[in-house]
Motif scaffolding. Structure first.
Motif, PDB file in Angstrom:
ATOM      1  N   VAL A  15      47.919  11.267  12.939  1.00 26.32           N
ATOM      2  CA  VAL A  15      46.669  11.498  13.662  1.00 26.32           C
ATOM      3  C   VAL A  15      45.801  12.446  12.836  1.00 26.32           C
ATOM      4  O   VAL A  15      46.242  13.527  12.454  1.00 26.32           O
ATOM      5  CB  VAL A  15      46.938  12.114  15.055  1.00 26.32           C
ATOM      6  N   VAL A  16      44.577  12.018  12.556  1.00 24.01           N
ATOM      7  CA  VAL A  16      43.613  12.857  11.852  1.00 24.01           C
ATOM      8  C   VAL A  16      42.642  13.397  12.904  1.00 24.01           C
ATOM      9  O   VAL A  16      41.996  12.616  13.610  1.00 24.01           O
ATOM     10  CB  VAL A  16      42.858  12.068  10.761  1.00 24.01           C
ATOM     11  N   VAL A  17      42.567  14.706  13.010  1.00 26.77           N
ATOM     12  CA  VAL A  17      41.707  15.353  13.997  1.00 26.77           C
ATOM     13  C   VAL A  17      40.554  16.023  13.255  1.00 26.77           C
ATOM     14  O   VAL A  17      40.766  16.865  12.381  1.00 26.77           O
ATOM     15  CB  VAL A  17      42.484  16.410  14.810  1.00 26.77           C
ATOM     16  N   VAL A  18      39.328  15.630  13.596  1.00 24.23           N
ATOM     17  CA  VAL A  18      38.129  16.171  12.958  1.00 24.23           C
ATOM     18  C   VAL A  18      37.367  16.990  13.992  1.00 24.23           C
ATOM     19  O   VAL A  18      36.987  16.466  15.041  1.00 24.23           O
ATOM     20  CB  VAL A  18      37.227  15.037  12.419  1.00 24.23           C
ATOM     21  N   THR A  19      37.164  18.266  13.695  1.00 26.38           N
ATOM     22  CA  THR A  19      36.371  19.120  14.583  1.00 26.38           C
ATOM     23  C   THR A  19      35.061  19.467  13.884  1.00 26.38           C
ATOM     24  O   THR A  19      35.007  19.576  12.657  1.00 26.38           O
ATOM     25  CB  THR A  19      37.124  20.409  14.963  1.00 26.38           C
ATOM     26  N   PHE A  20      34.016  19.644  14.674  1.00 24.89           N
ATOM     27  CA  PHE A  20      32.691  19.930  14.121  1.00 24.89           C
ATOM     28  C   PHE A  20      31.906  20.718  15.160  1.00 24.89           C
ATOM     29  O   PHE A  20      32.234  20.692  16.347  1.00 24.89           O
ATOM     30  CB  PHE A  20      31.973  18.637  13.718  1.00 24.89           C
ATOM     31  N   ASP A  21      30.861  21.416  14.691  1.00 25.31           N
ATOM     32  CA  ASP A  21      30.152  22.322  15.601  1.00 25.31           C
ATOM     33  C   ASP A  21      28.840  21.788  16.169  1.00 25.31           C
ATOM     34  O   ASP A  21      28.158  22.492  16.905  1.00 25.31           O
ATOM     35  CB  ASP A  21      29.935  23.686  14.941  1.00 25.31           C
ATOM     36  N   GLN A  22      28.484  20.542  15.859  1.00 24.84           N
ATOM     37  CA  GLN A  22      27.333  19.904  16.477  1.00 24.84           C
ATOM     38  C   GLN A  22      27.440  18.396  16.312  1.00 24.84           C
ATOM     39  O   GLN A  22      28.216  17.931  15.480  1.00 24.84           O
ATOM     40  CB  GLN A  22      26.028  20.438  15.913  1.00 24.84           C
ATOM     41  N   PRO A  23      26.713  17.617  17.125  1.00 26.49           N
ATOM     42  CA  PRO A  23      26.825  16.164  17.046  1.00 26.49           C
ATOM     43  C   PRO A  23      26.639  15.660  15.619  1.00 26.49           C
ATOM     44  O   PRO A  23      25.797  16.169  14.864  1.00 26.49           O
ATOM     45  CB  PRO A  23      25.697  15.674  17.957  1.00 26.49           C
ATOM     46  N   ALA A  24      27.438  14.651  15.246  1.00 26.61           N
ATOM     47  CA  ALA A  24      27.406  14.146  13.875  1.00 26.61           C
ATOM     48  C   ALA A  24      28.012  12.754  13.814  1.00 26.61           C
ATOM     49  O   ALA A  24      28.760  12.344  14.701  1.00 26.61           O
ATOM     50  CB  ALA A  24      28.186  15.083  12.960  1.00 26.61           C
ATOM     51  N   LYS A  25      27.709  12.058  12.740  1.00 27.17           N
ATOM     52  CA  LYS A  25      28.377  10.802  12.450  1.00 27.17           C
ATOM     53  C   LYS A  25      29.674  11.157  11.732  1.00 27.17           C
ATOM     54  O   LYS A  25      29.656  11.788  10.681  1.00 27.17           O
ATOM     55  CB  LYS A  25      27.502   9.904  11.581  1.00 27.17           C
ATOM     56  N   VAL A  26      30.799  10.762  12.324  1.00 28.89           N
ATOM     57  CA  VAL A  26      32.122  11.076  11.785  1.00 28.89           C
ATOM     58  C   VAL A  26      32.775   9.751  11.402  1.00 28.89           C
ATOM     59  O   VAL A  26      32.888   8.851  12.240  1.00 28.89           O
ATOM     60  CB  VAL A  26      32.982  11.819  12.824  1.00 28.89           C
ATOM     61  N   MET A  27      33.188   9.654  10.139  1.00 32.18           N
ATOM     62  CA  MET A  27      33.738   8.394   9.654  1.00 32.18           C
ATOM     63  C   MET A  27      35.055   8.617   8.924  1.00 32.18           C
ATOM     64  O   MET A  27      35.246   9.640   8.275  1.00 32.18           O
ATOM     65  CB  MET A  27      32.757   7.729   8.685  1.00 32.18           C
ATOM     66  N   LEU A  28      35.901   7.614   9.021  1.00 33.91           N
ATOM     67  CA  LEU A  28      37.143   7.574   8.270  1.00 33.91           C
ATOM     68  C   LEU A  28      37.066   6.333   7.387  1.00 33.91           C
ATOM     69  O   LEU A  28      36.901   5.221   7.893  1.00 33.91           O
ATOM     70  CB  LEU A  28      38.337   7.479   9.219  1.00 33.91           C
ATOM     71  N   LEU A  29      37.133   6.534   6.069  1.00 31.59           N
ATOM     72  CA  LEU A  29      37.019   5.436   5.124  1.00 31.59           C
ATOM     73  C   LEU A  29      38.231   5.413   4.202  1.00 31.59           C
ATOM     74  O   LEU A  29      38.727   6.474   3.806  1.00 31.59           O
ATOM     75  CB  LEU A  29      35.790   5.606   4.222  1.00 31.59           C
ATOM     76  N   LYS A  30      38.668   4.212   3.845  1.00 33.13           N
ATOM     77  CA  LYS A  30      39.669   4.106   2.797  1.00 33.13           C
ATOM     78  C   LYS A  30      39.006   4.573   1.501  1.00 33.13           C
ATOM     79  O   LYS A  30      37.784   4.540   1.359  1.00 33.13           O
ATOM     80  CB  LYS A  30      40.158   2.672   2.658  1.00 33.13           C
ATOM     81  N   ASP A  31      39.803   4.985   0.563  1.00 30.82           N
ATOM     82  CA  ASP A  31      39.281   5.526  -0.691  1.00 30.82           C
ATOM     83  C   ASP A  31      38.326   4.549  -1.375  1.00 30.82           C
ATOM     84  O   ASP A  31      37.265   4.939  -1.859  1.00 30.82           O
ATOM     85  CB  ASP A  31      40.451   5.895  -1.604  1.00 30.82           C
TER      86      ASP A  31
END
Length: 121
Positions: A15-31
């Motif tokens: 599980v990859v957990v991404v935290t951020f401090d304001q709304p954003a586009k969050v993406m997970l991409l293969k290399d």
């Protein structure tokens, strides 16, 4: 486009957990898809625009992945912070994005619109 990036190498079902401090586009991409993203080409990703933090991804396969958090838009970049944490496979999470692809990149949408217009013309 300005963005934050973190490369992660993890196994299937981690599980990859991404935290951020304001709304954003969050993406997970293969290399390999990240290289296309950098070059402005059509790319595939998981995720999308998120109003609330954190965003959680369950990895569909073991690989080298790139986590991208876009910092606003090209014309309106914002200062923001983000962090990435990897949890072991089997970790229970309430809600997560599981291996499905996100929305197509902008260039895919434009290509489809061009195709439709050319068919009508």
């Amino acid at each position: 486009m300005k963005y934050l990036r973190k490369q992660v190498k993890a196994r299937r079902n981690c599980v990859v957990v991404v935290t951020f401090d304001q709304p954003a586009k969050v993406m997970l991409l293969k290399d390999s898809e990240y290289n296309k993203y950098k070059e402005g080409k059509t790319y595939n990703y998981r995720g999308g625009f998120a109003k609330n933090s954190p965003v959680k991804f369950i990895l569909p396969e073991g690989a080298i992945w790139q986590v991208i958090v876009e910092k606003g838009s090209y014309f309106n970049p914002v200062n923001m912070n983000a962090s990435v944490q990897i949890l072991p496979a089997g970790t229970q999470v309430e809600a997560a994005i599981i291996g499905n692809s996100g929305e197509p990149s902008r260039s895919k949408v434009i290509a489809k619109l061009d195709q439709i217009l050319n068919e009508e013309g």
